[in-house]
Design an enzyme around this catalytic site. Structure first.
Site, mmCIF file in Angstrom:
data_model
loop_
_atom_site.group_PDB
_atom_site.id
_atom_site.type_symbol
_atom_site.label_atom_id
_atom_site.label_comp_id
_atom_site.label_asym_id
_atom_site.label_seq_id
_atom_site.Cartn_x
_atom_site.Cartn_y
_atom_site.Cartn_z
ATOM 1 N N ARG A 43 0.739 -1.079 -0.180
ATOM 2 C CA ARG A 43 0.096 0.092 -0.155
ATOM 3 C C ARG A 43 0.965 1.418 -0.104
ATOM 4 O O ARG A 43 2.052 1.220 0.691
ATOM 5 C CB ARG A 43 -1.074 -0.028 1.155
ATOM 6 C CG ARG A 43 -1.893 -1.088 1.312
ATOM 7 C CD ARG A 43 -3.062 -0.983 2.248
ATOM 8 N NE ARG A 43 -4.069 0.046 1.934
ATOM 9 C CZ ARG A 43 -4.760 0.558 2.719
ATOM 10 N NH1 ARG A 43 -4.993 0.146 4.014
ATOM 11 N NH2 ARG A 43 -5.766 1.462 2.324
ATOM 12 N N ASP A 74 -2.559 9.215 7.925
ATOM 13 C CA ASP A 74 -1.791 8.149 7.332
ATOM 14 C C ASP A 74 -0.299 8.540 6.806
ATOM 15 O O ASP A 74 0.667 7.928 6.968
ATOM 16 C CB ASP A 74 -2.396 7.522 5.995
ATOM 17 C CG ASP A 74 -3.589 6.731 6.412
ATOM 18 O OD1 ASP A 74 -4.688 7.345 6.540
ATOM 19 O OD2 ASP A 74 -3.443 5.627 6.425
HETATM 20 O O1 MRU Z 1 -7.552 2.479 4.332
HETATM 21 P P1 MRU Z 1 -7.290 2.411 5.704
HETATM 22 O O2 MRU Z 1 -8.579 1.619 6.569
HETATM 23 O O3 MRU Z 1 -5.964 1.696 6.035
HETATM 24 O O4 MRU Z 1 -7.231 4.000 6.455
HETATM 25 C C1 MRU Z 1 -7.185 4.001 7.675
HETATM 26 C C2 MRU Z 1 -7.085 5.626 7.920
HETATM 27 O O5 MRU Z 1 -7.224 6.612 7.117
HETATM 28 C C3 MRU Z 1 -6.820 5.938 9.443
HETATM 29 O O6 MRU Z 1 -7.609 7.236 9.928
HETATM 30 C C4 MRU Z 1 -5.285 6.185 9.626
HETATM 31 O O7 MRU Z 1 -4.554 5.225 9.068
HETATM 32 C C5 MRU Z 1 -4.904 6.552 10.828
HETATM 33 S S1 MRU Z 1 -5.312 5.034 11.858
HETATM 34 C C6 MRU Z 1 -4.494 4.980 13.485
#
Ligand code: MRU
Length: 349
Positions: free
Chosen positions: A88, A236
């Site tokens: 990812r 992220d």
């Molecule tokens: O696609 P995801 O579910 O991995 O995205 C997660 C998010 O956007 C969260 O808000 C972010 O990773 C923060 S988690 C502590």
């Protein structure tokens, strides 16, 4: 309480987040390809949890390398790291976790294969332990920002499921509650993957934290009614200037918060801050399978052949961020200075 991810003798055990809230199933991964697949398919998701999973993936991959020649071992290890890094693109914690594992090998140039294997497993377990401690510190710092009796809106899932435990944004909420404050939460459903409805609502409900689920397009109405005192989200990747990539829809929530004079907080560990990236527009944004938009849990909700976009994240410009809450303290504008200063403070062990 559930465990998001664990290192066990049998392998890397993860709760399958795709099946929540319907089923609480734990999958065991015994090789790095399985862990890479679990990250890609979002069995495990959320930036810090992805970082931990990637580190455990490297450790389990290293354990499985069948050579006693250190040079050949290091070559194989490099390939394992590269594969895990390709899963990812947006959450920088993935690359951070892998980098920590690579640097274990790099800092032991003369070590035997057996020693390197042991050191890599130890490092992955340490990253896991540290992540829980870091989230608790985020909760301690962030908890002071929320007034007793507040209602907080959150987007996506930045909770125990997105970390090794406790959470970042939900860690702030837990931090306030743990200090005796009464806090209620509004959780955005978070289309298209429904992390808010399926995961945030699930873990808050399990924890008996007052939670009201809304669809994403209800946030403005709810704010307009004066029902929200603060927004807290995770991240992220945070650029050096404080621009913040988080789950798609976060940017819209930030604009709504600004319009309604509601503070908008980002809660994240230092491992989510990428000082190499100056501005948010340099952050790579993952585009996911369009089926996530055209289908709802397997049933088709859009005409066949329609053009579709599915960016999984957006970037909230720093001007809309009231403060960034980290394990080392709370940073306000100008972020460029404050974020850099955090790294000088050393890490939590
Ligand atoms: O696609 P995801 O579910 O991995 O995205 C997660 C998010 O956007 C969260 O808000 C972010 O990773 C923060 S988690 C502590």
């Amino acid at each position: 309480m559930f465990k998001t991810i664990e290192w066990k003798k049998t392998g890397v055990v993860m709760i399958d987040q795709r099946l929540l809230p319907g089923k609480e199933v734990y999958n065991t991964y015994t090789d790095y390809k399985g862990v890479a697949g679990a990250i890609k398919d979002m069995v495990v998701r959320g930036a810090p949890a992805i970082g931990v999973a990637a580190a455990m993936g490297v450790a389990i991959g290293a354990s499985g390398i069948k050579t006693s020649d250190p040079a050949a071992f290091r070559k194989e290890l490099g390939k394992i790291c590269d594969l895990l890094a390709s899963t990812r693109p947006t959450a920088v914690n993935l690359f951070w976790g892998i980098e920590r594992m690579r640097s274990v090998a790099a800092s032991h140039p003369g070590a035997s294969v057996a020693t390197l294997k042991r050191l890599l497993v130890d490092e992955a377990k340490k990253i896991h332990r540290e992540d829980i401690a870091i989230c608790r510190e985020i909760g301690r710092h962030g908890g002071t920002l929320l007034k007793d009796g507040s209602t907080v809106l959150t987007h996506c899932n930045a909770g125990a499921l997105a970390t090794a435990g406790y959470g970042t944004a939900l860690g702030v909420i837990r931090g306030a509650i743990d200090r005796g404050k009464k806090i209620a939460v509004y959780a955005d459903e978070t289309r298209p993957f429904l992390q808010g409805a399926r995961l945030t609502a699930w873990e808050l409900h399990k924890d008996k934290i007052d939670c009201t689920l809304i669809t994403d397009n209800m946030a403005g109405y709810i704010m307009g009614k004066g029902l929200i005192n603060a927004v807290v989200v995770g991240a992220d990747r945070i650029a050096a200037n404080g621009d913040t990539a988080n789950k798609i829809g976060t940017y819209s929530v930030a604009i709504l918060a600004k319009e309604h004079g509601i503070p908008f907080y980002v809660a994240a560990p230092l491992s989510t801050i990428d000082l190499k990236i100056k501005h948010g527009d340099e952050i790579p944004i993952e585009e996911r399978n369009t089926n996530e938009v055209t289908q709802l849990r397997g049933s088709v909700i859009a005409p066949k052949g329609i053009k579709v976009r599915n960016p999984a994240f957006d970037v909230t410009p720093n001007r809309l961020v009231t403060a960034i809450i980290t394990e080392k303290g709370v940073v306000k504008k100008p972020y460029i200075k404050g974020l850099k200063a955090l790294f000088a403070k050393g890490s939590i062990k």
